[in-house]
Write a protein that holds these residues in place. Structure first.
Motif, PDB file in Angstrom:
ATOM      1  N   PRO A   1       5.754  21.712  33.093  1.00 52.13           N
ATOM      2  CA  PRO A   1       6.596  21.000  32.400  1.00 52.13           C
ATOM      3  C   PRO A   1       8.555  21.659  32.831  1.00 52.13           C
ATOM      4  O   PRO A   1       8.711  20.727  32.711  1.00 52.13           O
TER       5      PRO A   1
ATOM      6  N   LYS B   1       9.628  21.476  37.276  1.00 49.87           N
ATOM      7  CA  LYS B   1       9.015  20.867  37.918  1.00 49.87           C
ATOM      8  C   LYS B   1       9.926  19.408  39.143  1.00 49.87           C
ATOM      9  O   LYS B   1      11.222  19.435  39.549  1.00 49.87           O
TER      10      LYS B   1
ATOM     11  N   GLU C   1      -0.754  10.768  25.871  1.00 51.95           N
ATOM     12  CA  GLU C   1      -0.796  10.219  27.388  1.00 51.95           C
ATOM     13  C   GLU C   1      -0.394   9.148  27.578  1.00 51.95           C
ATOM     14  O   GLU C   1      -0.203   8.632  28.320  1.00 51.95           O
TER      15      GLU C   1
ATOM     16  N   GLY D   1       1.743   7.842  26.035  1.00 52.82           N
ATOM     17  CA  GLY D   1       3.723   8.763  26.886  1.00 52.82           C
ATOM     18  C   GLY D   1       3.786   8.475  28.718  1.00 52.82           C
ATOM     19  O   GLY D   1       4.520   8.685  29.375  1.00 52.82           O
ATOM     20  N   ARG D   2       2.691   9.631  28.742  1.00 51.74           N
ATOM     21  CA  ARG D   2       2.798  10.541  30.163  1.00 51.74           C
ATOM     22  C   ARG D   2       2.796  10.022  31.018  1.00 51.74           C
ATOM     23  O   ARG D   2       3.806   9.245  32.239  1.00 51.74           O
ATOM     24  N   THR D   3       1.065   8.624  30.990  1.00 54.66           N
ATOM     25  CA  THR D   3       1.810   7.632  32.120  1.00 54.66           C
ATOM     26  C   THR D   3       2.573   6.477  32.071  1.00 54.66           C
ATOM     27  O   THR D   3       2.918   5.715  32.458  1.00 54.66           O
ATOM     28  N   SER D   4       3.049   6.721  31.370  1.00 58.56           N
ATOM     29  CA  SER D   4       4.426   5.968  30.218  1.00 58.56           C
ATOM     30  C   SER D   4       5.406   5.913  31.917  1.00 58.56           C
ATOM     31  O   SER D   4       6.793   5.774  31.711  1.00 58.56           O
ATOM     32  N   GLY D   5       5.349   7.338  31.805  1.00 57.00           N
ATOM     33  CA  GLY D   5       6.590   8.130  32.673  1.00 57.00           C
ATOM     34  C   GLY D   5       7.391   9.039  31.775  1.00 57.00           C
ATOM     35  O   GLY D   5       8.784   9.466  32.562  1.00 57.00           O
ATOM     36  N   ALA D   6       7.064   9.204  30.528  1.00 61.72           N
ATOM     37  CA  ALA D   6       7.747  10.027  29.660  1.00 61.72           C
ATOM     38  C   ALA D   6       7.049  11.757  30.130  1.00 61.72           C
ATOM     39  O   ALA D   6       5.914  11.753  30.318  1.00 61.72           O
ATOM     40  N   SER D   7       8.313  12.733  29.842  1.00 64.29           N
ATOM     41  CA  SER D   7       7.769  13.989  30.286  1.00 64.29           C
ATOM     42  C   SER D   7       7.544  14.649  29.380  1.00 64.29           C
ATOM     43  O   SER D   7       7.338  14.002  28.106  1.00 64.29           O
ATOM     44  N   GLN D   8       6.768  15.833  29.344  1.00 59.76           N
ATOM     45  CA  GLN D   8       5.447  16.504  28.102  1.00 59.76           C
ATOM     46  C   GLN D   8       6.395  16.138  26.799  1.00 59.76           C
ATOM     47  O   GLN D   8       6.548  16.334  25.374  1.00 59.76           O
TER      48      GLN D   8
ATOM     49  N   ALA E   1       9.211  14.954  26.278  1.00 61.24           N
ATOM     50  CA  ALA E   1       9.518  13.975  25.407  1.00 61.24           C
ATOM     51  C   ALA E   1       9.282  13.113  24.619  1.00 61.24           C
ATOM     52  O   ALA E   1       9.072  12.020  23.413  1.00 61.24           O
TER      53      ALA E   1
ATOM     54  N   ARG F   1       8.876  14.319  21.921  1.00 59.28           N
ATOM     55  CA  ARG F   1       9.745  13.806  20.919  1.00 59.28           C
ATOM     56  C   ARG F   1       9.662  12.358  20.783  1.00 59.28           C
ATOM     57  O   ARG F   1      10.205  12.138  19.329  1.00 59.28           O
ATOM     58  N   ARG F   2       9.699  11.846  21.108  1.00 54.39           N
ATOM     59  CA  ARG F   2       9.389  10.535  20.712  1.00 54.39           C
ATOM     60  C   ARG F   2       8.080  10.386  20.030  1.00 54.39           C
ATOM     61  O   ARG F   2       8.270   9.187  19.443  1.00 54.39           O
TER      62      ARG F   2
ATOM     63  N   LEU G   1      -3.778  12.971  34.373  1.00 54.91           N
ATOM     64  CA  LEU G   1      -4.071  13.647  32.565  1.00 54.91           C
ATOM     65  C   LEU G   1      -5.356  14.747  33.377  1.00 54.91           C
ATOM     66  O   LEU G   1      -4.885  15.209  32.252  1.00 54.91           O
TER      67      LEU G   1
ATOM     68  N   ASN H   1       3.786  11.599  34.480  1.00 57.77           N
ATOM     69  CA  ASN H   1       4.819  10.739  34.210  1.00 57.77           C
ATOM     70  C   ASN H   1       5.577  10.966  35.644  1.00 57.77           C
ATOM     71  O   ASN H   1       6.666   9.958  35.804  1.00 57.77           O
TER      72      ASN H   1
ATOM     73  N   ILE I   1       2.363   5.265  38.817  1.00 59.44           N
ATOM     74  CA  ILE I   1       0.875   4.377  37.729  1.00 59.44           C
ATOM     75  C   ILE I   1       1.631   4.136  36.867  1.00 59.44           C
ATOM     76  O   ILE I   1       2.507   3.907  35.833  1.00 59.44           O
TER      77      ILE I   1
ATOM     78  N   PHE J   1      -5.319   1.726  27.690  1.00 62.59           N
ATOM     79  CA  PHE J   1      -6.266   3.060  27.566  1.00 62.59           C
ATOM     80  C   PHE J   1      -7.689   2.461  26.124  1.00 62.59           C
ATOM     81  O   PHE J   1      -7.018   0.969  26.295  1.00 62.59           O
TER      82      PHE J   1
ATOM     83  N   TRP K   1       1.730   2.836  20.362  1.00 67.88           N
ATOM     84  CA  TRP K   1       2.833   3.929  18.897  1.00 67.88           C
ATOM     85  C   TRP K   1       2.430   3.130  17.594  1.00 67.88           C
ATOM     86  O   TRP K   1       3.243   2.343  17.885  1.00 67.88           O
TER      87      TRP K   1
ATOM     88  N   PHE L   1       9.462   0.888  26.713  1.00 69.34           N
ATOM     89  CA  PHE L   1       9.340   2.874  26.269  1.00 69.34           C
ATOM     90  C   PHE L   1       9.482   2.963  27.597  1.00 69.34           C
ATOM     91  O   PHE L   1      10.102   3.728  27.582  1.00 69.34           O
ATOM     92  N   PRO L   2       8.540   2.696  28.695  1.00 65.09           N
ATOM     93  CA  PRO L   2       8.175   2.881  29.935  1.00 65.09           C
ATOM     94  C   PRO L   2       9.934   2.798  30.378  1.00 65.09           C
ATOM     95  O   PRO L   2       9.818   2.953  31.876  1.00 65.09           O
TER      96      PRO L   2
ATOM     97  N   TYR M   1      12.205   6.052  31.471  1.00 67.77           N
ATOM     98  CA  TYR M   1      11.762   6.423  32.197  1.00 67.77           C
ATOM     99  C   TYR M   1      11.694   6.041  33.451  1.00 67.77           C
ATOM    100  O   TYR M   1      11.467   6.724  35.042  1.00 67.77           O
ATOM    101  N   ARG M   2      10.983   4.886  34.270  1.00 71.35           N
ATOM    102  CA  ARG M   2      10.494   4.209  35.205  1.00 71.35           C
ATOM    103  C   ARG M   2      11.373   2.352  35.056  1.00 71.35           C
ATOM    104  O   ARG M   2      12.376   2.784  34.824  1.00 71.35           O
TER     105      ARG M   2
END
Lengths: 654, 370
Positions: free
Chosen positions: A24, A27, A525, A527-534, A536, A539-540, B54, B79, B83, B87, B93, B104-105, B108-109
């Motif tokens: 991470p 990148k 997870e 958060g990750r699939t929403s585009g945030a880095s590890q 982020a 932190r969030r 993942l 990220n 996609i 889940f 959250w 939230f997304p 970043y996107r």
């Protein structure tokens, strides 16, 4: 590097692979396709060699890697220096040749065997006594119809708020052989029956004295562990025994105790290990009577004896550490077994309490007596001492000339202000650093992948086996020898913070392990699939969700750092005095009232913190004190953590 | 849109490496609703998690929209892939409000870093899609299961992803809500034209929602096809069972009246005919499969539902009624035949008495030999 190794293709590929694999922190978006891809041909990856496997494990596991490095720095380095010093001549900073002389000298001393025997003996007897008392109290509070059970629970918690050194010093005032405040009236009474004594009948400066003090101090920890076990216990198992015809006693004997046995054993073992490291009683009650235990022997060799013998003290520390590590391994075995054995589940209802009949009030009296011995009496003695004019012997007859002068002067004393600020800085730094490390380590343990996790788990729990005195001595070695001396932190607050962090890491990681395990992996997870880095996501999402546990841990570490004794005692010099060892030093110089006044102030600060912490942890766990009504404190902490979902902080021990 | 080729994912366990996903390949077209169907532990979720980024794949290739996002040596972090994912536990959250969750997304996107107001607007738009705009400022823990599920959906749609991944999104809802959400999800992804991969173990969900289904078991794809193909022309009894209830009889091929039909002899000596499935070509020992709801009954007297049906296109199997379960919307009847138990799913008003002898009628075209 030998030619044949350089020839292995996987080695040359390593740098490229590592950057492409993309930690991470690194990148690199993959742009363009490799020749293999553009031809649309897929080839199986290279066969995996050991080096390749190592980097495969490391990539994507950066958290594990960092956590291991941190723990190595905090845990393995001090241990190593301890071992090295035990094998070298000379003093820290001027180490000489390699030698086994230290070991020969250490084993030649009869003291070491005496100390070893005393340490194990005290811990064994004290643990048995604590276990019996704690088991009785836990059963009374959780399973009987004893009156004032909530009050009893509070009474059993309060000893946490009384620093050990204060508890021990107060009892030395009460049970000193000649001048003991309790002994004198007792002698008068015995004289009435025709028994004439010059001293006694009790003497705190003996092995039995140390055992007495350690037994009382050990009760609360075991009590809390057993209460937790009782609450998790599925009471339908007992009800099944009752409807099968077994009476209360037979149910207890044949169902409850066997099922709880692993939990009881684990609690006893935990208490035994803690008891081995009990320093205050051994120091204040043992040493004056020439009763050596391992921690005091080490302390004596380094600090009280002249000249100090660092090599021999390192040998003692190595022995002590080995003993503790063996016990720790046994403890871990027991715990893992007990977790498999008892299939426990929290029950919404409480089982019908056992009826005590006419023993109801005597039962409560027993709890109350425990409270008197561990909290009320010591606190009263210290309060009374603090009100005595300076240079007055602590004898009951001198009670006529009490005054508050000492308190009036304390707050204008610049030295007191220095000590207070040192203590606060140490507390804040220790709590923050410990919790940050614990968060990182636990995150790696719970969320990481691969074999590193087991190592991490072991490394982070290992410091639990580190006696405070040996940690302190190891740090002396680390920071007086090159390359550690470069940092020049010996004699500063930083070295105290380091020492305390090492010993609190074990608890803090247990706490954070539980808390992180409670946070569904999918929350991260998502958060990750929403585009945030590890980072982020951490932190969030992770950190905000962990805030309650993080704060609870911060307060726990902080309040323990505040009263910490053995580590600052060994490590502090002129510039970095903190409160608990200062009390002992002032006491040793004979300023009893001044020391007592410090103690009273310390307790006044610690009591509310302790109560708040327990309730906070209880409410976080969803099951706090028994059948408590919601109060403003709980409501306030709820409001404080308004947004956080109910998160268990795991099993919280003190 | 999505290309998965020779995907393999192994996990280390105490007994060594275990392939959770074993040589899986498939393509998902743009706008297609693609379902991975299979029992728990079949590798469908692992496949999805590999696509999401993942999990790191062991070998193979995953390409999203022409970009290779995972190979044996390359890996694009989750990220950085175009996609969204919903889940099974919704993963809402709990420390954020509904709106904070959904927007939230957007940090970043989406098209650049949108402004605060813009983000709010777009999040509200997504919430309107799932009819939850009135709950925007509520704290996330104070939502019902169905509402959480909608929030999760809104969060995944807010950036209009190229590929939407749904991991058993309905399995935690009660039966009625599940049916409702089924149509809603299908309708939404259709309207927005998003390619979707849907993972489920529920055959009704898979059959009713999908354009195509991949039936998985033991880490492999057993069959890939439209819902109709999966249901009516399963390539094996295991596929047939994953997609619903099925009757299976063993038999031997003895002849072939025409190119698509086989004459089959059952162990008892009875003769039946069945369509030749693709796996049956050139085989002698076959399994004949037919669905319980495609079984008809004629009582031995000669009258009954199928009396007037063209017997030439029917298989007739003598049977004995052993047990009848009345479930409300149908009768579940257990028949004993000389070649094993056959289950029939009959209309609830069918008159049938237990312990009577009947003849089972199954259309030849509804029997598949594999």
């Amino acid at each position: 590097m030998p030619a044949d190794i350089r020839g292995v293709p996987s080695h040359r590929e390593l740098p490229a692979m590592r950057s492409a694999a993309g930690s991470p922190f690194n990148k690199k978006k993959i742009t363009g396709t490799s020749p293999i891809m553009s031809e649309g041909v897929w080839e199986q990856p290279q066969p995996t060699g050991p080096v390749r496997r190592y980097f495969d494990a490391a990539r994507g596991n950066w958290a594990v890697v960092i956590a291991v490095l941190v723990l190595v720095l905090f845990v393995v380095v001090p241990l190593t220096l301890l071992l090295i010093t035990s094998l070298r001549e000379g003093t820290p900073g001027r180490l000489g040749v390699w030698t086994l002389d230290n070991y020969r000298d250490a084993l030649a001393s009869p003291l070491v065997f005496q100390a070893f025997r005393n340490t194990v003996g005290v811990a064994t007897v004290a643990t048995v006594i604590s276990l019996l008392l704690a088991g009785l109290f836990a059963w009374l509070v959780e399973r009987s119809d004893m009156p004032f059970r909530n009050l009893a629970f509070t009474i059993l918690l309060l000893p946490i708020a009384v620093p050990s050194i204060l508890f021990v010093l107060a009892w030395t005032v009460l049970l000193a052989p000649r001048t003991g405040m309790m002994n004198m009236p007792l002698r008068d009474m015995l004289q009435f029956f025709g028994v004439d004594l010059v001293e006694g009948p009790f003497n705190i400066y003996t092995l039995s004295g140390v055992i007495f003090l350690d037994s009382l101090r050990g009760v609360t920890t075991i009590f809390l562990m057993l209460v937790a076990a009782f609450r998790l216990f599925d009471s339908t198992l007992e009800e099944a025994a009752k409807v099968s015809g077994a009476g209360t006693f037979d149910t207890l004997r044949r169902v409850t105790i066997p099922l709880l046995a692993p939990a009881i054993l684990a609690a006893a073992m935990y208490s035994f290990i803690s008891s081995l490291d009990q320093f205050e009683a051994a120091l204040a009650a043992g040493l004056p009577g020439q009763v050596f235990l391992l921690p005091t022997l080490i302390f004596f060799t380094v600090q009280l004896r002249s000249p100090a013998d660092y090599g021999v003290s390192a040998v003692y520390s190595v022995f002590f550490m080995l003993l503790m590590i063996v016990l720790l391994v046994v403890y871990r075995r027991i715990v893992s077994k007990s977790e498999r054995f008892v299939t426990v589940s929290g029950k919404a209802y409480r089982p019908e309490p056992a009826s005590l009949g006419r023993w109801r009030y005597p039962a409560f009296a027993a709890v109350a007596l425990f409270g008197v011995a561990t909290v009320i009496l010591p606190a009263a003695v210290l309060a009374w001492l603090s009100l005595l004019p300076p240079n007055t012997a602590p004898i009951l007859g001198n009670g006529a000339r009490l005054s508050f002068d000492i308190y009036a002067n304390i707050f204008s004393n610049p030295r007191v202000i220095t000590i207070a600020s040192n203590t606060l800085i140490m507390l804040a730094l220790t709590a923050t650093i410990t919790m940050v490390i614990a968060f990182l380590v636990s995150w790696a343990i719970v969320r990481g992948k691969g074999r590193g996790r087991g190592l991490l788990d072991g490394l982070s729990f290992l410091p639990y086996a580190f006696p405070g005195v040996t940690v302190a001595i190891a740090l002396i070695f680390v920071f007086l020898n090159p390359p550690g001396n470069y940092f020049r932190i010996y004699g500063t607050i930083s070295i105290l913070v380091l020492g305390l962090t090492v010993v609190y890491i074990a608890f803090a990681t247990r706490l954070m392990n539980g808390a992180i395990a409670q946070i569904g992996k999918e929350l991260e997870e998502a958060g990750r699939t929403s585009g945030a880095s590890q980072l982020a996501v951490m932190r969030r999402i992770t950190l905000p969700l962990l805030m309650p546990a993080f704060l609870a841990g911060w307060i726990w570490v902080g309040s323990h750092a505040m009263r910490s004794f053995s580590i600052p005692l060994v490590l502090s010099s002129q510039r970095n005095q903190v409160i608990a060892p200062e009390i002992w030093r002032v006491w040793q110089r004979g300023y009893l009232s001044e020391a007592a006044a410090y103690g009273v102030i310390l307790m006044i600060i610690l009591i509310p913190i302790t109560m708040w912490m327990r309730r906070l942890m209880g409410s976080l766990e969803g099951r706090g004190k028994p059948a408590g009504k919601p109060n403003w404190l709980k409501a306030a902490s709820r409001r404080f953590f308004r947004k956080a979902a109910p998160i268990s902080v795991g099993q919280v021990r003190t | 849109m999505l290309k998965v080729q020779n995907l393999r994912k192994s996990f280390m366990s105490e007994r060594g490496a275990v392939d959770a996903v074993d040589d899986v390949s498939f393509l998902v077209a743009s706008g297609e609703f693609f379902t991975l169907l299979g029992p728990s532990g079949c590798g469908k979720s692992t496949t999805l998690r590999c696509v999401a980024g993942l999990e790191r794949i062991t070998s193979g290739l995953i390409e999203i929209d022409g970009e290779a996002v995972a190979t044996g040596t390359r890996f694009v972090e989750a990220n950085k892939r175009p996609i969204s994912m919903v889940f099974q536990s919704y993963a809402i959250w709990p420390h954020m409000t509904v709106l904070e969750n959904v927007s939230f997304p957007l940090s970043y996107r989406g098209a650049g870093r949108a402004s605060r107001n813009d983000r709010r607007e777009r999040a509200m738009e997504a919430l309107k899609l799932v009819q939850l705009d009135h709950l925007a400022d509520r704290d996330a823990p104070y939502l019902s299961g169905g509402q959480q599920q909608r929030v999760a959906l809104a969060r995944s749609l807010v950036v209009r992803p190229k590929l939407l991944l749904l991991d058993e999104p309905l399995s935690n809802l009660d039966a009625k809500l599940r049916e409702e959400m089924r149509f809603e999800i299908k309708e939404l992804t259709n309207r927005l034209g998003i390619s979707t991969i849907y993972v489920t173990h529920d055959q009704a969900e898979a059959l009713s929602m999908s354009d195509r289904i991949a039936v998985m078991s033991g880490g492999k794809i057993l069959q890939l096809g439209t819902p109709r193909e999966i249901y009516l022309e399963p390539v094996s009894p295991s596929v047939a069972r994953i997609a619903g209830n099925v009757n299976v009889l063993q038999g031997t091929v003895i002849g072939s009246p025409d190119a698509t039909t086989a004459q089959i002899k059952l162990p008892s000596g009875a003769l039946v005919r069945a369509r030749i499935g693709e796996a049956a070509a050139g085989k002698n020992g076959v399994e004949i499969m037919f669905r319980p709801e495609l079984v008809g009954v004629r009582s031995s007297g000669g009258e009954g539902a199928a009396a007037s049906v063209d017997v030439a296109s029917m298989n007739a199997i003598p049977a004995h009624v052993s047990k009848i379960d009345f479930t409300g919307d149908h009768l579940k009847v257990f028949f004993d035949t000389a070649d094993g138990v056959v289950i029939g799913k009959l209309p609830p008003d069918q008159i049938l008495s237990a312990d009577s002898d009947v003849t089972l009628l199954v259309k030849v075209e509804n029997c598949v030999a594999q």
